[in-house]
Design an enzyme around this catalytic site. Structure first.
Site, PDB file in Angstrom:
ATOM      1  CB  SER A 248      -0.955  -0.033   1.200  1.00 20.62           C
ATOM      2  OG  SER A 248      -1.908   0.993   1.116  1.00 20.62           O
ATOM      3  CG  ASP A 323      -6.832  -2.628  -3.529  1.00 23.85           C
ATOM      4  OD1 ASP A 323      -7.535  -1.805  -2.924  1.00 23.85           O
ATOM      5  OD2 ASP A 323      -5.599  -2.707  -3.386  1.00 23.85           O
ATOM      6  CG  HIS A 423      20.139  -4.448 -10.737  1.00 24.18           C
ATOM      7  ND1 HIS A 423      19.972  -5.512  -9.884  1.00 24.18           N
ATOM      8  CD2 HIS A 423      20.038  -3.330  -9.970  1.00 24.18           C
ATOM      9  CE1 HIS A 423      19.763  -5.066  -8.652  1.00 24.18           C
ATOM     10  NE2 HIS A 423      19.804  -3.752  -8.678  1.00 24.18           N
TER      11      HIS A 423
END
Length: 474
Positions: A248, A323, A423
């Site tokens: 959230s 949701d 990465h």
């Protein structure tokens, strides 16, 4: 009484004493770690700039200025402006600034962070104490007090699984959990990665539980900064083995952490939104629109999507199909070729995925790619999602081969440059240029499915341990 019975009784009393200590005032605890408590050689490296800088959370305000259209790097110096015009502008804006400040520091803060209300903390105190006892007794949790660069004391709990990592080695990986606006680590989202076998570090927002201060974005970022430092420099996890999990509103601090520390291993966002403004406008009167937008931009600029696009590592978005908290109706354009059950069109996670893919793969997401991803986002369950994926005959093997080939080509080009990130080759990737519309649709669907997972759950439903997964890696 025999010696063995005496020892058992002593251990029992000691456990009761330790548990009781969790219920007294956290301010009496000694400080375990400070934001500047670093003794690591070579931290002048630019990749660790936030580890040694008092202004670690300055990135929040840089994005704040950009949101208001006032980029500090490009605007002219104030000396070049008319002093009279500046004064008049300040006078005109003074009433709205005062109104925004009053709203933000009263009703606004309680609406955005209800968990910081004293009455809620008092009402939940028995549950918080039970949660602490459970984490200590069952998982051998270690509570610690951290001090952020703004002086706030941050309440944390660490569960270490490195001694018994499990058959899959999950315990060697640390999951830092960022709770929602009414969540506490004692009873929050850390239960899923904890039960899944990972080492877990939970913490409470400023003003929540034992943490001091008020939960404004700058304070939240400062708290997250010291939590990451604690994980890297006191708990001694390597950055590649640290996963940040935000649920959230915790997506703000989660994306801030990975933006500031791009070497962190992965990011998982659960039931998160892209920007707070649309959600704030949904619950406030229409006549307050101007005041609401200004208040959010100046005091609660939770620009999750902007920060997400600054992180180059693996990302997984968890979208909850039932949701209604992070949903605004009818935001994703309606497409007649796909019928859905339930309302997933207004879920702000849709916009989060679109922003991420458009930033990382702009050529793939141009025209046909964006359209087909929007259509895929309207699927409200696994059956619809699978049917749509099958209708386009997506060749997963071809998509993987294409992406890997592009990455290898970039690696060869970047061997002697400084654009190589922690990465791999930095984004954006212009894979897809020169491909047919059909092939671009295949790549777009493939990437969307790898970056977003649907869960048939409501916003506040506890995440099942099997649903907590690490992001896909190419």
């Amino acid at each position: 009484m025999c010696v063995i019975c005496f020892v058992k009784a002593l251990v029992h009393v000691f456990k009761i004493y330790l548990t009781a200590n969790y219920s007294y005032n956290f301010r009496s605890w000694p400080v375990d770690f400070r934001w500047d408590d670093l003794h690591v050689p070579g931290t002048n490296n630019s990749s660790h700039r936030a580890l040694t800088c008092a202004a670690a959370a300055a990135g929040v305000w840089l994005l704040h200025d950009a949101a208001l259209g006032e980029d500090a790097l490009t605007r002219p110096p104030r000396g070049a402006r008319s002093q009279v015009q500046c004064l008049l502008q300040q006078i005109r804006e003074l009433p709205s600034q005062l109104a925004s400040y009053a709203l933000a520091h009263s009703l606004g803060r309680w609406l955005v962070y209800p968990g910081s209300m004293f009455l809620m903390t008092r009402a939940l105190l028995p549950l918080l104490q039970q949660g602490q006892e459970r984490l200590v007794d069952r998982y051998r949790g270690r509570r610690a007090k951290l001090v952020a660069c703004d002086g706030n004391e941050i309440d944390t709990m660490f569960m270490d699984r490195r001694q018994h990592p499990g058959s899959h080695g999950r315990g060697l990986c640390l999951v830092i959990c960022c709770e929602g606006n009414a969540g506490f680590y004692e009873m929050g989202c850390l239960s899923a990665p904890l039960e899944a076998g990972y080492s877990v570090l939970g913490w409470n927002h400023p003003g929540f539980g034992g943490s001091t201060g008020a939960p404004f974005p700058q304070h939240d970022a400062n708290a997250m900064d010291v939590v990451v430092k604690y994980a890297l420099h006191r708990l001694h996890f390597s950055p590649a083995n640290v996963v940040v999990y935000g649920w959230s509103i915790g997506g703000f601090t989660a994306t801030w952490a990975t933006m500031t520390y791009p070497e962190l291993g992965a990011l998982v966002l659960d039931a998160t939104f892209d920007d707070l403004v649309p959600l704030a406008l949904k619950v406030m009167p229409q006549s307050w629109k101007g005041l609401v937008v200004r208040t959010v931009r100046e005091h609660f600029n939770l620009n999750v999507a902007e920060q997400l696009c600054c992180y180059p590592g693996p990302v997984l978005l968890l979208r909850r199909t039932q949701d209604d908290v992070v949903s605004t109706s009818g935001h994703v354009p309606s497409l007649p070729s796909c019928q859905v059950e339930g309302d997933v069109e207004g879920n702000r996670g849709n916009e989060l995925l679109l922003r991420l893919l458009e930033h990382r793969y702009p050529s793939v997401m141009a025209r046909e790619g964006r359209t087909v991803v929007i259509r895929w986002l309207r699927a409200s369950n696994l059956a619809q999602e699978t049917a749509l994926y099958a209708r386009y005959h997506v060749d997963d093997e071809w998509c993987l081969a294409t992406l890997r080939s592009y990455r290898e080509g970039r690696q060869k080009d970047l061997d002697h440059t400084k654009t190589w990130g922690p990465h791999g080759p930095s984004f954006p990737w212009f894979v897809g240029q020169g491909l047919s519309a059909r092939r671009r649709r295949h790549l777009a669907l493939f990437l969307a499915r790898r970056h977003l997972k649907n869960l048939e759950a409501t916003h506040c439903s506890p995440l099942e341990p099997e649903d907590f997964q690490l992001p896909w890696r190419l």
